[in-house]
Design a protein around this motif. Structure first.
Motif, PDB file in Angstrom:
ATOM      1  N   ILE A 164      38.499  -9.149 -27.452  1.00 13.64           N
ATOM      2  CA  ILE A 164      38.935 -10.240 -26.582  1.00 13.64           C
ATOM      3  C   ILE A 164      39.941 -11.066 -27.379  1.00 13.64           C
ATOM      4  O   ILE A 164      39.720 -11.339 -28.563  1.00 13.64           O
ATOM      5  N   TYR A 165      41.042 -11.421 -26.731  1.00 15.39           N
ATOM      6  CA  TYR A 165      42.151 -12.055 -27.452  1.00 15.39           C
ATOM      7  C   TYR A 165      42.181 -13.562 -27.223  1.00 15.39           C
ATOM      8  O   TYR A 165      41.606 -14.073 -26.252  1.00 15.39           O
ATOM      9  N   GLU A 166      42.866 -14.250 -28.121  1.00 19.93           N
ATOM     10  CA  GLU A 166      42.974 -15.699 -28.036  1.00 19.93           C
ATOM     11  C   GLU A 166      43.639 -16.108 -26.719  1.00 19.93           C
ATOM     12  O   GLU A 166      44.561 -15.450 -26.249  1.00 19.93           O
ATOM     13  N   SER A 167      43.124 -17.193 -26.148  1.00 17.12           N
ATOM     14  CA  SER A 167      43.650 -17.775 -24.896  1.00 17.12           C
ATOM     15  C   SER A 167      43.452 -16.875 -23.686  1.00 17.12           C
ATOM     16  O   SER A 167      44.039 -17.116 -22.647  1.00 17.12           O
ATOM     17  N   GLU A 168      42.624 -15.878 -23.836  1.00 17.92           N
ATOM     18  CA  GLU A 168      42.384 -14.985 -22.715  1.00 17.92           C
ATOM     19  C   GLU A 168      41.308 -15.564 -21.802  1.00 17.92           C
ATOM     20  O   GLU A 168      40.374 -16.217 -22.263  1.00 17.92           O
ATOM     21  N   PHE A 169      41.460 -15.308 -20.508  1.00 14.57           N
ATOM     22  CA  PHE A 169      40.399 -15.625 -19.551  1.00 14.57           C
ATOM     23  C   PHE A 169      39.746 -14.295 -19.247  1.00 14.57           C
ATOM     24  O   PHE A 169      40.285 -13.479 -18.499  1.00 14.57           O
ATOM     25  N   PHE A 170      38.580 -14.060 -19.889  1.00 15.24           N
ATOM     26  CA  PHE A 170      37.976 -12.733 -19.863  1.00 15.24           C
ATOM     27  C   PHE A 170      36.701 -12.748 -19.043  1.00 15.24           C
ATOM     28  O   PHE A 170      35.868 -13.639 -19.200  1.00 15.24           O
ATOM     29  N   CYS A 171      36.557 -11.788 -18.135  1.00 13.99           N
ATOM     30  CA  CYS A 171      35.360 -11.734 -17.294  1.00 13.99           C
ATOM     31  C   CYS A 171      34.521 -10.513 -17.619  1.00 13.99           C
ATOM     32  O   CYS A 171      35.046  -9.407 -17.717  1.00 13.99           O
ATOM     33  N   LEU A 172      33.212 -10.737 -17.785  1.00 10.66           N
ATOM     34  CA  LEU A 172      32.267  -9.625 -17.859  1.00 10.66           C
ATOM     35  C   LEU A 172      31.639  -9.503 -16.486  1.00 10.66           C
ATOM     36  O   LEU A 172      30.943 -10.415 -16.032  1.00 10.66           O
ATOM     37  N   LEU A 173      31.920  -8.397 -15.821  1.00 15.37           N
ATOM     38  CA  LEU A 173      31.495  -8.237 -14.434  1.00 15.37           C
ATOM     39  C   LEU A 173      30.536  -7.060 -14.338  1.00 15.37           C
ATOM     40  O   LEU A 173      30.755  -6.020 -14.963  1.00 15.37           O
ATOM     41  N   GLY A 174      29.495  -7.238 -13.562  1.00 18.73           N
ATOM     42  CA  GLY A 174      28.565  -6.122 -13.387  1.00 18.73           C
ATOM     43  C   GLY A 174      27.366  -6.547 -12.582  1.00 18.73           C
ATOM     44  O   GLY A 174      27.129  -7.742 -12.410  1.00 18.73           O
ATOM     45  N   PRO A 175      26.594  -5.566 -12.102  1.00 16.36           N
ATOM     46  CA  PRO A 175      25.386  -5.903 -11.352  1.00 16.36           C
ATOM     47  C   PRO A 175      24.326  -6.480 -12.292  1.00 16.36           C
ATOM     48  O   PRO A 175      24.470  -6.373 -13.507  1.00 16.36           O
ATOM     49  N   SER A 176      23.289  -7.089 -11.745  1.00 21.78           N
ATOM     50  CA  SER A 176      22.277  -7.687 -12.615  1.00 21.78           C
ATOM     51  C   SER A 176      21.596  -6.573 -13.414  1.00 21.78           C
ATOM     52  O   SER A 176      21.384  -5.472 -12.914  1.00 21.78           O
ATOM     53  N   GLY A 177      21.321  -6.886 -14.680  1.00 22.90           N
ATOM     54  CA  GLY A 177      20.690  -5.905 -15.544  1.00 22.90           C
ATOM     55  C   GLY A 177      21.663  -4.953 -16.216  1.00 22.90           C
ATOM     56  O   GLY A 177      21.261  -3.992 -16.850  1.00 22.90           O
ATOM     57  N   CYS A 178      22.977  -5.234 -16.119  1.00 22.68           N
ATOM     58  CA  CYS A 178      23.939  -4.314 -16.715  1.00 22.68           C
ATOM     59  C   CYS A 178      24.209  -4.651 -18.179  1.00 22.68           C
ATOM     60  O   CYS A 178      24.918  -3.930 -18.863  1.00 22.68           O
ATOM     61  N   GLY A 179      23.643  -5.767 -18.655  1.00 22.29           N
ATOM     62  CA  GLY A 179      23.795  -6.121 -20.065  1.00 22.29           C
ATOM     63  C   GLY A 179      24.846  -7.177 -20.334  1.00 22.29           C
ATOM     64  O   GLY A 179      25.057  -7.570 -21.463  1.00 22.29           O
ATOM     65  N   LYS A 180      25.485  -7.694 -19.268  1.00 27.82           N
ATOM     66  CA  LYS A 180      26.576  -8.652 -19.483  1.00 27.82           C
ATOM     67  C   LYS A 180      26.056  -9.970 -20.065  1.00 27.82           C
ATOM     68  O   LYS A 180      26.688 -10.562 -20.944  1.00 27.82           O
ATOM     69  N   THR A 181      24.885 -10.419 -19.589  1.00 20.86           N
ATOM     70  CA  THR A 181      24.328 -11.671 -20.101  1.00 20.86           C
ATOM     71  C   THR A 181      23.868 -11.504 -21.551  1.00 20.86           C
ATOM     72  O   THR A 181      24.087 -12.387 -22.378  1.00 20.86           O
ATOM     73  N   THR A 182      23.276 -10.353 -21.853  1.00 21.80           N
ATOM     74  CA  THR A 182      22.856 -10.080 -23.234  1.00 21.80           C
ATOM     75  C   THR A 182      24.073 -10.108 -24.160  1.00 21.80           C
ATOM     76  O   THR A 182      24.015 -10.672 -25.257  1.00 21.80           O
ATOM     77  N   LEU A 183      25.165  -9.523 -23.700  1.00 25.44           N
ATOM     78  CA  LEU A 183      26.392  -9.499 -24.491  1.00 25.44           C
ATOM     79  C   LEU A 183      26.842 -10.928 -24.809  1.00 25.44           C
ATOM     80  O   LEU A 183      27.191 -11.257 -25.941  1.00 25.44           O
ATOM     81  N   MET A 184      26.798 -11.789 -23.783  1.00 29.25           N
ATOM     82  CA  MET A 184      27.218 -13.175 -23.978  1.00 29.25           C
ATOM     83  C   MET A 184      26.250 -13.919 -24.896  1.00 29.25           C
ATOM     84  O   MET A 184      26.664 -14.689 -25.762  1.00 29.25           O
ATOM     85  N   ARG A 185      24.944 -13.665 -24.714  1.00 30.42           N
ATOM     86  CA  ARG A 185      23.957 -14.349 -25.559  1.00 30.42           C
ATOM     87  C   ARG A 185      24.075 -13.917 -27.018  1.00 30.42           C
ATOM     88  O   ARG A 185      23.756 -14.684 -27.924  1.00 30.42           O
ATOM     89  N   MET A 186      24.533 -12.697 -27.252  1.00 33.43           N
ATOM     90  CA  MET A 186      24.755 -12.268 -28.636  1.00 33.43           C
ATOM     91  C   MET A 186      25.949 -13.012 -29.221  1.00 33.43           C
ATOM     92  O   MET A 186      25.968 -13.342 -30.397  1.00 33.43           O
ATOM     93  N   LEU A 187      26.932 -13.278 -28.392  1.00 35.15           N
ATOM     94  CA  LEU A 187      28.106 -14.014 -28.850  1.00 35.15           C
ATOM     95  C   LEU A 187      27.728 -15.475 -29.155  1.00 35.15           C
ATOM     96  O   LEU A 187      28.200 -16.061 -30.118  1.00 35.15           O
TER      97      LEU A 187
END
Lengths: 300, 386
Positions: B49-72
């Protein structure tokens, strides 16, 4: 029509039940005690004058006076006992908070499926009579009791420590007996707390121990106040624990009341002590209500 | 034929560090795996993910997107792999020492603090002078237009106002990265649309890197510079909204983002650079212009066509028209701006076709049970290799 009548009856009767309860079991006895506290003692059955007489209502009221309350003020022992009771109850409440908070916190953080068991364990002591449990502490704390034997057995001490019949024993007894009343309200307020609030605090740069003081403690405040009142109020008037564990040195207003009533058979004076106790205990409740009302006011 | 990637979708601004091989990413996920017991939440995932980017993690529930964010954010540690932020390895760095702030899905506003105290909370942790804190809080209140509500408590605010406070609180420390977990999930539709544009404006104004987790594809399409579509702990595709919509890599993406019709078929061969595909839906082979695909004759493929890219009409298409199928109107949904027709083909398949309602009155509109003809251009459809 019949239905609306039933409805009206129900809506009238339902609030009346608690009111009736309070009137019959609190207000009426209170008025009787108040009346006795304004009477004079006498060696008779009942042991006070005047006894209510319909034919002489004027004379009845004329004979009431504040003599017993004057006596409470003049004789220093009642004031001392009162202050001592408030002090012991205050220190006990503080100890209960220190002991109870970690327990309640651990319970609230435990896995959800374990919580009902933990609550049951907290309530479990109530299955045995309060009196018997306090007697058990006599057996534990006395010089040749379980505690001293254990400590001497492992060689930590050589002579028994005197705990029984000291104020320390009273603290142990109160903390032991009242712990559920502190833990349960604390648990209720901690359990309701949203854990993401702590995560939010951490995320904003707040280390865990500081988050505890900035977020957990303030949000547990309703539980702290409720638990403290639930422990402080009955502790002030406590009789059994100081009588069994505290020895003759421990001065508490509940014991004073008991001895006026049963040893001296001075019902009017005992009633005056009871009224005094009630007044002392009304003060913290009123303060609490006031604080709570103001808190709700500022949040509106 | 020239590649079409660059002309696809709306171009918001000329900002594409991901296509510049010299650009250094701000955030790197390197072969990150996260397991909870036996369950794999994130599966050997790599992402820049690059500086100044507006980046979206998109997916159905349980796809791991929230876990990815919580790791960050530091609430979870990767089981394997490594995450770096601005060159710093984040392993073992607790959440309170990471230069990332998060806006929680539930907002997580402190109920015992006023709006301004909430916003000041993070600044206080840094031990900033009181005057600086006050100035920053004022600035944030102005940014989210809540100046008049500074003394209120969270339970005295509406959902939209709470959302703004949560945003202001997370922005106050000017983090390198702002993490937003379903930021608009609790708002109603109208407010959500307005807020999407506000978030974009704020992000543009501050030049901050935003990473948004969402399950709402419309939200992701509107706001993001790039979208990572996630499925079962893996990234299915990372691309601009336009590429995701017009050139989905897999059937999952085509179906998850927007509406799509899928026709199963078999490749016959290539003619003039166009693929000929045999399907049950059409008596004659379909012609598809998807030059990027490398296919062989006899291969089973799926053809994906968006409902708005088909034309519906009553009269039969001129003989020789490519990609014409005939069916019967099964259902009509009038949405105001669009009308959606569900057309049942002779093969039993039902296709969705949408048509913009360009005029207010239509004489003799297409009705239920009528025979209709559907056509689409060769480049309107995409071939998805199974």
């Amino acid at each position: 029509m019949a239905r609306s009548l039933t409805k009206r009856l129900v809506s009238g009767v339902v609030p009346a039940v608690p009111f009736l309860w309070l009137v019959v079991l609190f207000l009426v006895p209170f008025l009787i005690v108040l009346k006795i506290s304004l009477s004079d003692p006498v060696v008779a059955q009942p042991p006070y004058t005047p006894v209510f007489d319909w034919s002489d209502i004027g004379g009845f009221f004329g004979k009431l006076d504040l003599e017993n309350f004057e006596m409470l003020v003049e004789d220093g022992i009642y004031l001392d006992a009162t202050l001592s009771s408030v002090r012991i109850a205050g220190i006990s409440t503080l100890l209960l908070l220190i002991v109870g908070f970690p327990i309640a916190y651990a319970m609230a953080r435990a896995p959800v499926r374990h919580r009902p068991l933990l609550i049951a364990l907290i309530i479990l002591p109530f299955w045995t009579s309060f009196l018997i449990r306090i007697y058990a502490w006599v057996a534990i704390l006395k010089p040749e009791g379980l505690l001293n034997q254990a400590l001497m057995g492992i060689g930590l001490i050589h002579d028994p420590i005197i705990i029984l019949n000291t104020e320390a024993a009273v603290y142990i007894g109160i903390v032991y007996a009242y712990l559920p009343f502190m833990v349960l309200p604390l648990y209720a307020s901690l359990e309701r707390m949203d854990n993401t609030l702590i995560e939010a605090a951490l995320d904003l740069g707040c280390p865990p121990w500081r988050a505890f003081w900035a977020i957990t403690v303030p949000l547990a405040m309703p539980g702290v106040i409720a638990g403290s009142l639930l422990c402080f109020i009955p502790a002030v008037g406590e009789f059994v624990i100081p009588d069994l564990l505290g020895g003759s040195e421990t001065l508490m207003i509940g014991r004073q009341l008991w001895s006026e009533f049963f040893s001296n058979r001075d019902w009017p004076l005992a009633s005056a002590v009871a009224i005094l106790l009630l007044i002392i205990l009304v003060v913290p409740i009123v303060i609490y209500r006031d604080v709570e009302a103001r808190r709700l006011e500022t949040q509106r | 034929m020239p590649p079409k990637t660059s002309s696809v979708g709306a171009v918001r601004r000329t900002f594409s560090p991901w296509s510049d091989p010299a650009a250094v990413p701000l955030i790197r996920f390197e072969n990150v795996t996260k397991r909870f017991g036996d369950a794999v939440a994130v599966d050997n995932l790599s992402l820049n993910i690059y500086e100044s980017e507006f980046f979206c993690l998109l997916g159905p529930s349980g796809c791991g997107k929230t876990t990815l964010m919580r790791m960050l954010a530091g609430f979870e540690e990767p089981t394997e792999g490594r995450i770096t932020l601005a060159g710093q390895d984040l392993a073992g760095v607790p959440p309170y020492r990471r230069p990332a702030n998060m806006m929680f899905q539930s907002y997580a506003l402190f109920p015992h603090m006023s709006v301004e105290k909430n916003i000041a909370f993070g600044l206080k942790q840094d031990g900033l002078p009181k005057a600086d804190i006050a100035a920053r809080v004022d600035e944030m209140l102005r940014l989210v237009q809540l100046e008049r509500l500074a003394k209120r408590y969270p339970d005295q605010l509406s959902g939209g106002q709470r959302q703004r406070v949560a945003l202001a609180r997370a922005l106050a420390k000017r983090p390198k990265v702002l993490l937003l977990d379903e930021p608009l999930g609790a708002l109603d539709k109208k407010l959500r649309e307005e807020t999407q544009f506000e978030l974009m404006d704020i992000q543009h104004e501050l030049g901050m890197t935003f990473v948004v987790v969402t399950h709402d594809q419309e939200e992701a399409m509107t706001m993001a510079d790039r979208i990572a579509v996630m499925d079962h702990g893996r990234i299915a595709q990372v691309a601009t909204p336009g590429e995701i919509y017009e050139q989905p890599k897999t059937r999952f993406i085509a179906e998850f983002v927007g509406d799509v019709n899928i026709l199963e078929g078999k490749v016959i061969g290539q003619e003039n650079g166009l693929w000929r595909v045999e399907t049950a839906a059409s008596p004659t082979p379909l012609t598809i212009d998807d030059p990027d695909e490398v296919l062989h004759a006899g291969q089973a493929v799926a053809i994906a066509i968006r409902p708005e890219k088909m034309v519906i009409r009553r009269g039969a298409a001129a003989p020789g028209t490519q990609n014409a199928v005939t069916g019967e109107v099964w259902d009509i949904g009038y949405l105001g701006d669009w009308t959606v027709y569900r057309v049942k083909l002779a093969s039993g398949e039902i296709l969705r076709v949408s048509r913009a309602n360009a005029s207010r009155f239509v004489e003799n509109p297409i009705d239920w049970d009528e025979e209709v003809h559907l056509t689409f251009a060769p480049d309107a459809a995409v071939i998805l290799a199974e």
